[in-house]
Design a protein around this motif. Structure first.
Motif, PDB file in Angstrom:
ATOM      1  N   SER A  84     -17.966 -15.979  24.925  1.00  0.00           N
ATOM      2  CA  SER A  84     -17.691 -17.283  24.318  1.00  0.00           C
ATOM      3  C   SER A  84     -16.190 -17.542  24.283  1.00  0.00           C
ATOM      4  O   SER A  84     -15.655 -18.035  23.286  1.00  0.00           O
ATOM      5  CB  SER A  84     -18.284 -17.348  22.897  1.00  0.00           C
ATOM      6  N   ARG A  85     -15.531 -17.221  25.409  1.00  0.00           N
ATOM      7  CA  ARG A  85     -14.076 -17.391  25.501  1.00  0.00           C
ATOM      8  C   ARG A  85     -13.711 -18.123  26.791  1.00  0.00           C
ATOM      9  O   ARG A  85     -14.086 -17.708  27.874  1.00  0.00           O
ATOM     10  CB  ARG A  85     -13.373 -16.032  25.468  1.00  0.00           C
ATOM     11  N   THR A  94     -16.349 -22.778  22.786  1.00  0.00           N
ATOM     12  CA  THR A  94     -15.733 -21.467  22.994  1.00  0.00           C
ATOM     13  C   THR A  94     -14.234 -21.576  22.712  1.00  0.00           C
ATOM     14  O   THR A  94     -13.694 -22.671  22.542  1.00  0.00           O
ATOM     15  CB  THR A  94     -15.983 -20.955  24.425  1.00  0.00           C
ATOM     16  N   ARG A 125     -12.403 -20.353  18.686  1.00  0.00           N
ATOM     17  CA  ARG A 125     -13.822 -20.696  18.794  1.00  0.00           C
ATOM     18  C   ARG A 125     -14.238 -21.537  17.589  1.00  0.00           C
ATOM     19  O   ARG A 125     -13.824 -21.273  16.457  1.00  0.00           O
ATOM     20  CB  ARG A 125     -14.644 -19.415  18.858  1.00  0.00           C
ATOM     21  N   GLN A 146     -20.766 -23.203  16.680  1.00  0.00           N
ATOM     22  CA  GLN A 146     -21.490 -22.210  17.465  1.00  0.00           C
ATOM     23  C   GLN A 146     -22.709 -21.697  16.700  1.00  0.00           C
ATOM     24  O   GLN A 146     -23.778 -21.502  17.280  1.00  0.00           O
ATOM     25  CB  GLN A 146     -20.578 -21.043  17.842  1.00  0.00           C
TER      26      GLN A 146
END
Length: 283
Positions: free
Chosen positions: A28-29, A234, A242, A247
């Motif tokens: 998630s980057r 992200t 984030r 999320q």
């Protein structure tokens, strides 16, 4: 010099059903989420996706766009299991090639160098050979006679990556702590598309940053598009972290409900407006 600027819609108009698509970033980057969302607004399907997976895989899997996935993992980082990937994996609805992180990297290297495979030690003695019966081994032709896994090249029709800055020629720069192999994705693909937080003049790329941050070179890039906040939800360090609360919403909301509220609009701006409205409701 060629001006390679495009819109996200221009980028996805060049993609077709059945293609093999690489998606840069890591978990998630710094995922090219604006381009993934643009892809979701098309009818493109039956994709083979190559990715160190995160919500890019979750979104495409939940929408039924993936036929085959090549990955080392699929995670939301702060949430270990990507729920939509887990659902399709447990349901057996997609084909999966799951390999070690190092094997994945060397598959990218092989493709970038236009080699059919590269030999690696990773995987020997592990279940990676059992769960990927198509993998083969090779024996060193020298005196050592050592056996290696022959990791096949991860060739792609197109790659999508997101960087902090880029110029109109396709040179891309990361300013965070990790390149995440985005340069290899671009070099391993027939075409590559870079989304970025900011388009700048070429001279600005190295004016206040080390030369090695100029990660992606124009020779490997087909198109570049400016998409501020284009990695949301992200992270894209140092520009933003984030969006943890969003999320969590994504991970806990049934897919039809999430897609209807946040992904049903005809443009990226509709997504941004829906996200902003949701955050305002939480205050």
């Amino acid at each position: 010099m060629t001006d390679k600027t495009m819109t996200p819609e221009d980028v996805v108009s060049r993609l077709r059903s059945g293609m093999t698509i690489g998606i840069g970033g890591w978990g998630s980057r710094r995922k090219p989420m604006a381009l993934v969302r643009a892809l979701l607004r098309t009818k493109i399907t039956d994709l083979t996706v190559v990715s160190y997976g995160g919500p890019d895989i979750g979104l495409l899997a939940a929408a039924g766009r993936i036929r085959k996935l090549v990955t080392a993992f699929v995670t939301l980082d702060s949430i270990p299991l990507e729920p939509h990937y887990r659902a399709v994996r447990e349901g057996g609805s997609i084909e999966l090639m799951e390999i070690d992180e190092a094997m994945f990297m060397w598959g990218l290297h092989a493709a970038a160098n236009r080699l059919p495979f590269l030999p690696v030690r990773a995987g020997i003695g592990s279940d990676v050979m059992r769960v990927n019966p198509g993998l083969r081994t090779v024996t060193s032709p020298y005196e050592d006679g050592e056996e290696f896994v022959a990791v096949p090249a991860l060739r792609m029709d197109a790659a999508l990556v997101h960087l902090n800055r880029a110029d109109r020629l396709g040179n891309g720069q990361y300013l965070g702590p990790d390149p995440y192999f985005d340069d290899l994705f671009c070099e391993a693909a027939d075409t590559a598309y870079v989304s970025c937080e900011q388009l700048v003049e070429t001279a600005e790329l190295t004016k206040d940053a080390a030369p090695q941050t100029l990660l992606v070179k124009r020779h490997s890039v087909t198109g570049v598009t400016e998409t501020p906040n284009g990695a949301h939800f992200t992270s894209c360090a140092p520009d933003y972290g984030r969006d943890e609360s969003f999320q969590k919403l994504y991970a806990t909301t049934p897919w039809p409900e999430f897609a209807e509220r946040f992904l049903s609009g005809p443009a990226e701006q509709d997504y941004r407006t829906a996200v902003r409205t949701w955050h305002e409701e939480q205050q």
